[in-house]
Design an enzyme around this catalytic site. Structure first.
Site, PDB file in Angstrom:
ATOM      1  CB  SER A  97      -0.950  -0.054   1.204  1.00  0.00           C
ATOM      2  OG  SER A  97      -1.831   1.027   1.201  1.00  0.00           O
ATOM      3  CG  ASP A 240      -2.715   4.039  -1.350  1.00  0.00           C
ATOM      4  OD1 ASP A 240      -3.520   4.122  -2.298  1.00  0.00           O
ATOM      5  OD2 ASP A 240      -2.759   3.133  -0.500  1.00  0.00           O
ATOM      6  CG  ASP A 242      -2.934  -0.545  -2.241  1.00  0.00           C
ATOM      7  OD1 ASP A 242      -2.850   0.622  -1.813  1.00  0.00           O
ATOM      8  OD2 ASP A 242      -3.590  -1.432  -1.669  1.00  0.00           O
ATOM      9  CG  ASP A 244      -6.329   1.020  -0.746  1.00  0.00           C
ATOM     10  OD1 ASP A 244      -5.430   1.885  -0.786  1.00  0.00           O
ATOM     11  OD2 ASP A 244      -6.365   0.129   0.123  1.00  0.00           O
TER      12      ASP A 244
HETATM   13 MG    MG Z   1      -3.577   1.396   0.051  1.00  0.00          MG
END
Ligand code: MG
Length: 452
Positions: A97, A240, A242, A244
């Site tokens: 992340s 960020d 990844d 999300d």
């Molecule tokens: Mg994330």
């Protein structure tokens, strides 16, 4: 304390230290032993250790008899959407992340694409620590196939859940900062498809994160702030690693704190819906509650952690949910944080309004947050919190996660960190001085509770 493998957001560690290829293989075998029969989808962010860890997890899944579909480098929510809309027994994402490049992690999702509940994680941990795997025979081991459909249907899904016509008509200019992360192949393409004039920053996937650190906090987004101003863009967005999460910059090149964008979107959704429940952790700004109440909705508070917010939304049929770090959950799309969906929704809000983003945000109630922390001896945590609750008798107190005390002028929350022996103190009031004063009050109460 029993051994734990999963933290607040999956399994994380520094590659070669606590995140090793051996651990990944054992996690793969443990996950494969627990998931129901059926194929498993896997994806990753562009970290340099991604292929190594993926191959180890895949080997474990194949060994336990699961077929695997590999979606390659994709945002975490794109992998979750693939699982959510397909027929899989679960999914795995190799990502750390927002953590720096030397970290990596393993996130596991259920057949609905939701992050696992704690009891589900415990079933995997039990197999892991006992090294008790359900291995397949030679003629039943799984096969691995590439899956290239993931991001296409994911972007279709997002585009169908916003007013694409309004966004297109508005002809917005947006600066998209993917931070060399998993969203390089998705968010700029989505914004273009929605008719925006897209300026791309750090748009090449690179697991060393040469452009900026993967966490979208103000200190890491100087280039984005500058580019929004210089290119006279309507807004900027940063994800960020990844993707999300999505954090915004307004048309004046000003950083927008995540609690403000969360309140802006909540206000829009609850107003349109004529009410509804919004779910958020106990640490969120009162700004959210103010706008949701004004739109005739209610706020349900949970413990801190996106998986808990998502599960609560699922249980009570919430209309929206999210966190102050830019993680927003749109239940009609899917029950997990989604950075690209968040970007599309904010584009829609700006496109439909007659005002620029800065003015929309100026219309929200303003609060100041002050944070501090206090170290404690690990074994004393629960005693201290119990004492503190007693000392706060007579005040409105929530003990969902730590101790939150409400005052007329704001609130203070004292909660133990998930990773270190420190209490984090959050205080919020209308002014910075007020927030500091409340933080000091909370700290004094905490220190009194620490003395025998
Ligand atoms: Mg994330």
């Amino acid at each position: 304390m029993t051994s734990r493998l999963f933290g607040t957001n999956g399994i994380r560690g520094v590659v070669g230290e606590d995140m090793t290829v051996d651990l990944a293989l054992r996690v793969g075998k443990s996950v494969g032993s627990v998931l129901a029969t059926g194929p498993v989808a896997i994806g990753r962010d562009p970290r340099t250790s991604g292929p190594m860890l993926r191959d180890a997890v895949v080997a474990g899944l194949l060994a336990t008899g699961h077929d695997v579909q590999d979606a390659g480098v994709v945002p975490t929510p794109a992998l979750q959407y693939l699982v959510h809309t397909g027929t899989f027994s679960g999914g795995v994402v190799i990502t750390a992340s927002h953590n720096p490049a030397e970290f990596n992690g393993i996130k596991v999702v259920d057949r609905l694409g939701m992050e696992l509940s704690r009891p589900e994680e415990e079933r995997i941990e039990a197999r892991f620590f006992a090294e008790d795997y359900t291995l397949a025979g030679w003629n039943a081991v799984g096969h691995v196939h590439p899956n290239a459909s993931g991001t296409g249907s994911y972007l279709d899904g997002i585009a169908s859940r916003v007013d694409a016509g309004a966004i297109r008509d508005a002809g917005l200019r947006i600066v998209v900062d993917c931070g060399n992360g998993a969203s390089c192949g998705t968010s700029p393409a989505l914004a273009s498809r929605l008719g925006c004039d897209v300026v791309s920053l750090n748009g090449e996937p690179d697991g060393r994160f040469p452009g900026r650190p993967p966490e979208p906090v103000q200190a890491n987004l100087e280039a984005l702030l500058r580019t929004v101003k210089e290119s006279h863009a309507d807004l900027g967005v940063a994800h960020d690693g990844d993707a999300d999460r999505a954090i915004f910059v307004d048309d004046r090149g000003t950083f927008v704190f995540g609690d403000r964008s969360l309140a802006l979107v909540a206000k829009d959704i609850v107003s349109k819906n004529g009410g509804g429940v919004v779910v958020t952790p106990v640490s969120s700004s009162r700004c959210l509650e103010d706008v949701v109440r004004a739109a005739r909705g209610t706020v349900r508070y949970t413990k801190v952690g996106a998986p808990i917010v998502a599960r609560t939304m699922h249980e009570i049929g919430a209309v929206f949910g999210g966190e102050e770090n830019g993680g927003m959950i749109f239940p009609e799309h899917q029950l997990c944080r989604d950075g690209a969906m968040t970007m599309a929704k904010v584009l829609e809000i700006v496109a439909r309004a007659d005002q620029p983003l800065s003015q929309l945000l100026a219309g929200l109630p303003a609060y100041s947050l002050h944070k501090t922390s206090v170290r404690y001896k690990a074994q004393e945590r629960d005693v201290i919190l119990a004492r503190m609750k007693t000392m706060a008798a007579g005040l409105r107190v929530d003990d969902i996660d730590g101790i939150k005390i409400h005052y007329a002028e704001g609130w203070v929350l004292v909660r133990p960190s998930g990773t270190e022996s420190i209490f984090r103190i959050f205080a919020e009031a209308r002014t910075e001085e007020g927030a500091k004063a409340l933080a000091a009050r909370g700290e004094a109460l905490l220190r009194n509770s620490m003395e025998d």
